[in-house]
Design a protein around this motif. Sequence first.
Motif, short mmCIF file in Angstrom:
data_model
loop_
_atom_site.label_atom_id
_atom_site.label_comp_id
_atom_site.label_asym_id
_atom_site.label_seq_id
_atom_site.Cartn_x
_atom_site.Cartn_y
_atom_site.Cartn_z
N PRO A 119 0.83 -1.20 0.00
CA PRO A 119 0.00 0.00 0.00
C PRO A 119 0.87 1.25 0.00
O PRO A 119 1.98 1.26 0.53
CB PRO A 119 -0.79 -0.11 1.31
N GLY A 120 0.33 2.32 -0.58
CA GLY A 120 1.07 3.57 -0.60
C GLY A 120 0.55 4.49 -1.68
O GLY A 120 -0.42 4.19 -2.37
N PRO A 121 1.20 5.63 -1.84
CA PRO A 121 0.73 6.64 -2.79
C PRO A 121 1.14 6.33 -4.23
O PRO A 121 1.92 7.07 -4.86
CB PRO A 121 1.39 7.93 -2.28
N TRP A 122 0.62 5.23 -4.76
CA TRP A 122 0.90 4.90 -6.16
C TRP A 122 0.38 6.03 -7.05
O TRP A 122 -0.68 6.60 -6.80
CB TRP A 122 0.22 3.58 -6.54
N LYS A 123 1.12 6.33 -8.10
CA LYS A 123 0.69 7.38 -9.02
C LYS A 123 -0.62 6.98 -9.69
O LYS A 123 -0.79 5.83 -10.13
CB LYS A 123 1.77 7.66 -10.07
N THR A 124 -1.53 7.92 -9.79
CA THR A 124 -2.83 7.68 -10.39
C THR A 124 -2.94 8.43 -11.72
O THR A 124 -2.18 9.36 -12.00
CB THR A 124 -3.96 8.15 -9.48
N VAL A 125 -3.90 7.99 -12.53
CA VAL A 125 -4.30 8.75 -13.72
C VAL A 125 -5.76 9.12 -13.54
O VAL A 125 -6.55 8.36 -12.99
CB VAL A 125 -4.09 7.94 -15.01
N ASP A 126 -6.13 10.31 -13.98
CA ASP A 126 -7.51 10.78 -13.84
C ASP A 126 -8.40 10.10 -14.87
O ASP A 126 -8.04 9.98 -16.05
CB ASP A 126 -7.58 12.29 -14.06
N ARG A 127 -9.58 9.65 -14.39
CA ARG A 127 -10.55 9.04 -15.29
C ARG A 127 -11.96 9.42 -14.84
O ARG A 127 -12.22 9.53 -13.64
CB ARG A 127 -10.43 7.50 -15.28
N PRO A 128 -12.88 9.59 -15.78
CA PRO A 128 -14.29 9.69 -15.42
C PRO A 128 -14.81 8.33 -15.00
O PRO A 128 -14.10 7.31 -15.15
CB PRO A 128 -14.95 10.17 -16.72
N ASN A 129 -16.02 8.26 -14.49
CA ASN A 129 -16.56 6.96 -14.05
C ASN A 129 -16.82 6.01 -15.21
O ASN A 129 -16.83 4.79 -15.02
CB ASN A 129 -17.81 7.17 -13.20
N ARG A 130 -17.07 6.55 -16.37
CA ARG A 130 -17.11 5.74 -17.59
C ARG A 130 -15.80 5.97 -18.35
O ARG A 130 -15.47 7.12 -18.67
CB ARG A 130 -18.29 6.13 -18.48
N PHE A 131 -15.09 4.90 -18.61
CA PHE A 131 -13.81 5.05 -19.31
C PHE A 131 -13.52 3.79 -20.12
O PHE A 131 -14.22 2.78 -20.03
CB PHE A 131 -12.68 5.33 -18.32
N ARG A 132 -12.48 3.87 -20.90
CA ARG A 132 -12.08 2.75 -21.76
C ARG A 132 -10.75 2.20 -21.27
O ARG A 132 -9.78 2.94 -21.07
CB ARG A 132 -11.97 3.23 -23.21
N LEU A 133 -10.70 0.89 -21.07
CA LEU A 133 -9.49 0.20 -20.62
C LEU A 133 -8.83 -0.47 -21.83
O LEU A 133 -9.50 -1.12 -22.63
CB LEU A 133 -9.85 -0.84 -19.56
N ASN A 134 -7.52 -0.31 -21.94
CA ASN A 134 -6.75 -0.91 -23.03
C ASN A 134 -5.81 -1.98 -22.48
O ASN A 134 -5.04 -1.72 -21.56
CB ASN A 134 -5.93 0.14 -23.77
N LEU A 135 -5.89 -3.16 -23.06
CA LEU A 135 -5.01 -4.27 -22.72
C LEU A 135 -4.03 -4.48 -23.85
O LEU A 135 -4.43 -4.73 -25.00
CB LEU A 135 -5.83 -5.54 -22.48
N LEU A 136 -2.74 -4.38 -23.56
CA LEU A 136 -1.69 -4.60 -24.55
C LEU A 136 -1.38 -6.09 -24.60
O LEU A 136 -0.83 -6.65 -23.65
CB LEU A 136 -0.45 -3.79 -24.19
N ASP A 137 -1.74 -6.74 -25.70
CA ASP A 137 -1.58 -8.18 -25.88
C ASP A 137 -0.47 -8.40 -26.90
O ASP A 137 -0.72 -8.56 -28.10
CB ASP A 137 -2.92 -8.77 -26.34
N GLN A 138 0.77 -8.42 -26.44
CA GLN A 138 1.92 -8.46 -27.34
C GLN A 138 1.93 -9.66 -28.28
O GLN A 138 2.35 -9.56 -29.42
CB GLN A 138 3.22 -8.46 -26.54
N SER A 139 1.46 -10.80 -27.78
CA SER A 139 1.52 -12.03 -28.58
C SER A 139 0.20 -12.36 -29.25
O SER A 139 0.06 -13.43 -29.83
CB SER A 139 1.96 -13.20 -27.69
N SER A 140 -0.76 -11.45 -29.17
CA SER A 140 -2.06 -11.62 -29.83
C SER A 140 -2.73 -12.94 -29.45
O SER A 140 -3.19 -13.69 -30.31
CB SER A 140 -1.90 -11.52 -31.36
#
Length: 220
Positions: A119-140
């Motif tokens: 636990p701790g102050p991990w850096k955050t990114v700002d997002r609205p409650n509706r957002f898009r998540l991207n998964l990087l799938d290197q090997s498809s």
Amino acid sequence: MLSIGKTTVGRALAVLGSSLALLTTFATGNASAHGAVSDPPSRHYGCYQRWASNWQSPEMATQDPMCHQAWQADPSAMWNWNGLLRDGVGGNHQAAVPDGQLCSGGMTQNGRYAALDTPGPWKTVDRPNRFRLNLLDQSSHGADYIRVYVTKQGFDPTRQRLRWSDLELVTQTGRMPTGTTTTVDVNAPGRTGHHVVYTVWQASHLDQAYYFCSDVKFTG
């Protein structure tokens, strides 16, 4: 003629040796590892993106203390940001990944990613409650499914280790085709402030499950 002390030369060789060892780990890790949530960035992917080119900088300790403790604990975990996985879980994720160890995938890879549970102050990114998540799938490899959980309002990532009971399942996909980037629409209403987005990616090519903690600041 410029004279260089033995101590200086020794230190330089030690740094070079360490760097080469890490690069070797990274190169070999790519052969058997496959991806991560890139947006909002999972903890280890974010640390890699921000500091891989300057991972020995003393500035990290003050500018990004949670990444600093993670790099100090095991640099190979950052270089192998695409290898946080478990084989043979059979869909029983809660049994394979105990409370308090969700971000490390249940201390997978002999505890390589253990610092991600801290636990701790991990850096955050700002997002609205509706957002898009991207998964990087290197090997498809695609996905049998992707599950996205978000911590309940009142959970404090700076003080508490993540437990399954702290999470609410907000999105689950069906089977998804191969592709280098997979996108999932997420809706997490009623939340403000610092939260953890927890993603479980069940890959299609094998019984192989990936676990990712991403830190966001919900702005409403």
